[in-house]
Scaffold this motif. Sequence first.
Motif, PDB file in Angstrom:
ATOM      1  N   LEU A   1     -54.371 -17.853  67.981  1.00 31.00           N
ATOM      2  CA  LEU A   1     -52.923 -18.057  67.827  1.00 31.00           C
ATOM      3  C   LEU A   1     -52.656 -19.399  67.150  1.00 31.00           C
ATOM      4  N   PRO A   2     -51.518 -19.493  66.428  1.00 31.44           N
ATOM      5  CA  PRO A   2     -51.209 -20.757  65.759  1.00 31.44           C
ATOM      6  C   PRO A   2     -51.018 -21.888  66.762  1.00 31.44           C
ATOM      7  N   ASP A   3     -51.477 -23.060  66.378  1.00 32.31           N
ATOM      8  CA  ASP A   3     -51.315 -24.242  67.221  1.00 32.31           C
ATOM      9  C   ASP A   3     -49.983 -24.893  66.844  1.00 32.31           C
ATOM     10  N   LYS A   4     -48.875 -24.312  67.341  1.00 37.55           N
ATOM     11  CA  LYS A   4     -47.528 -24.793  67.007  1.00 37.55           C
ATOM     12  C   LYS A   4     -46.747 -24.929  68.310  1.00 37.55           C
ATOM     13  N   PRO A   5     -45.780 -25.863  68.374  1.00 32.87           N
ATOM     14  CA  PRO A   5     -45.017 -26.061  69.619  1.00 32.87           C
ATOM     15  C   PRO A   5     -44.293 -24.804  70.096  1.00 32.87           C
TER      16      PRO A   5
ATOM     17  N   ASP B   1     -52.622 -22.020  78.974  1.00 28.48           N
ATOM     18  CA  ASP B   1     -51.228 -22.394  78.717  1.00 28.48           C
ATOM     19  C   ASP B   1     -51.248 -23.731  77.971  1.00 28.48           C
ATOM     20  N   VAL B   2     -50.362 -23.858  76.977  1.00 28.04           N
ATOM     21  CA  VAL B   2     -50.347 -25.069  76.152  1.00 28.04           C
ATOM     22  C   VAL B   2     -48.916 -25.462  75.804  1.00 28.04           C
ATOM     23  N   ASN B   3     -48.766 -26.680  75.329  1.00 27.60           N
ATOM     24  CA  ASN B   3     -47.518 -27.149  74.690  1.00 27.60           C
ATOM     25  C   ASN B   3     -46.280 -27.185  75.582  1.00 27.60           C
ATOM     26  N   ARG B   4     -46.435 -27.199  76.897  1.00 29.26           N
ATOM     27  CA  ARG B   4     -45.249 -27.244  77.756  1.00 29.26           C
ATOM     28  C   ARG B   4     -45.439 -28.245  78.886  1.00 29.26           C
ATOM     29  N   HIS B   5     -44.289 -28.771  79.384  1.00 26.01           N
ATOM     30  CA  HIS B   5     -44.293 -29.511  80.637  1.00 26.01           C
ATOM     31  C   HIS B   5     -44.235 -28.471  81.748  1.00 26.01           C
ATOM     32  N   SER B   6     -44.578 -28.877  82.962  1.00 21.47           N
ATOM     33  CA  SER B   6     -44.394 -27.953  84.079  1.00 21.47           C
ATOM     34  C   SER B   6     -43.196 -28.386  84.924  1.00 21.47           C
ATOM     35  N   LEU B   7     -42.464 -29.407  84.454  1.00 22.51           N
ATOM     36  CA  LEU B   7     -41.380 -29.969  85.268  1.00 22.51           C
ATOM     37  C   LEU B   7     -40.219 -29.002  85.449  1.00 22.51           C
ATOM     38  N   GLU B   8     -40.086 -28.024  84.548  1.00 19.04           N
ATOM     39  CA  GLU B   8     -38.964 -27.061  84.651  1.00 19.04           C
ATOM     40  C   GLU B   8     -38.929 -26.423  86.032  1.00 19.04           C
ATOM     41  N   VAL B   9     -40.082 -26.172  86.617  1.00 21.40           N
ATOM     42  CA  VAL B   9     -40.118 -25.474  87.908  1.00 21.40           C
ATOM     43  C   VAL B   9     -39.525 -26.340  89.028  1.00 21.40           C
ATOM     44  N   LEU B  10     -39.414 -27.646  88.787  1.00 15.49           N
ATOM     45  CA  LEU B  10     -38.873 -28.543  89.815  1.00 15.49           C
ATOM     46  C   LEU B  10     -37.376 -28.771  89.660  1.00 15.49           C
TER      47      LEU B  10
ATOM     48  N   ALA C   1     -52.425 -20.292  74.307  1.00 16.03           N
ATOM     49  CA  ALA C   1     -53.523 -20.280  73.338  1.00 16.03           C
ATOM     50  C   ALA C   1     -54.512 -19.224  73.810  1.00 16.03           C
ATOM     51  N   VAL C   2     -55.089 -18.481  72.859  1.00 16.85           N
ATOM     52  CA  VAL C   2     -56.176 -17.562  73.199  1.00 16.85           C
ATOM     53  C   VAL C   2     -57.278 -17.788  72.167  1.00 16.85           C
ATOM     54  N   ASN C   3     -58.445 -18.157  72.665  1.00 18.08           N
ATOM     55  CA  ASN C   3     -59.579 -18.498  71.795  1.00 18.08           C
ATOM     56  C   ASN C   3     -60.790 -17.671  72.173  1.00 18.08           C
ATOM     57  N   THR C   4     -61.751 -17.596  71.252  1.00 21.41           N
ATOM     58  CA  THR C   4     -63.086 -17.157  71.678  1.00 21.41           C
ATOM     59  C   THR C   4     -64.006 -18.364  71.576  1.00 21.41           C
ATOM     60  N   MET C   5     -65.009 -18.386  72.446  1.00 17.19           N
ATOM     61  CA  MET C   5     -66.000 -19.462  72.416  1.00 17.19           C
ATOM     62  C   MET C   5     -67.379 -18.814  72.431  1.00 17.19           C
ATOM     63  N   ALA C   6     -68.183 -19.133  71.410  1.00 16.83           N
ATOM     64  CA  ALA C   6     -69.529 -18.536  71.276  1.00 16.83           C
ATOM     65  C   ALA C   6     -70.572 -19.634  71.428  1.00 16.83           C
TER      66      ALA C   6
END
Length: 249
Positions: free
Chosen positions: A157-161, A239-248, A166-171
Amino acid sequence: MSLTGATRTKVLPNHALLTPDTFVRASLPGWTNAACVVHISPEMGAWFKLYTAEMSQGGTGEMALMSVQRFAYVLQGEVGLEVGAQQHLLQPDDYAYLPSDAPHRFTAKSAARLLVIDKPYQPLIGADLPHVVVGSEPRLIPTALMGDEALQVRQMLPDKPSFDMAVNTMAYVPGAHLPFVETHVMEHGLLMLEGGGIYRLADQWYPVQAGDVIWMASYCPQWFGALGKTQAKYLIYKDVNRHSLEVLL
Ligand code: UGY
Ligand code: MN
């Protein structure tokens, strides 16, 4: 059939290893002629849902929830995808990302298996909305993780805000390993695609192999080393590019 009651499956508060001998199939809203195995879910403590949809020929998949985005990766078979006016034919190792505002329909052209990751989309003030992505994993150019040529990462997936996942493969070539014990706020969902090795999760070391699924909660210490004579490869969500503060708030 288990005559001993033994399994490698383990479910703990901050991680889980789920092995195919313990998978249970059920129907899931939005999917027809498909048996779904929900591997990772909010019931477990995760902020996303990761499942395998085992589709019979002619089976379909649509989004049954508002504000939920979807990533799907073809593990087996041929699957048609209709999104807006676009039609795609997905083969093994092809994938699609559908934003939460993109009604779509998967149709199995043959018996097929899809790995699906569904997650509520978290909009970001000032960022665009994410767009549909359709791609083929083997065609992506890999990059060496922290310069280690023995460990190649492909970013699907694009690395954009605008993207909050993100979903990657790692070999990993046999003997390759993560450079250190990662401990981070992001959580992970992982499917072993090929080969095997040892996964360290929190204070335990697990032998793992193709077909196994792993959940790592935020801050779960993690490390992997590849064993055997062939490469080990996994698909990994975070999960990327976000704060988790919204839940508070
Ligand atoms: O992207 C990651 O955090 C990745 N290196 N983690 C992992 O492989 N367990
Ligand atoms: Mn990690």
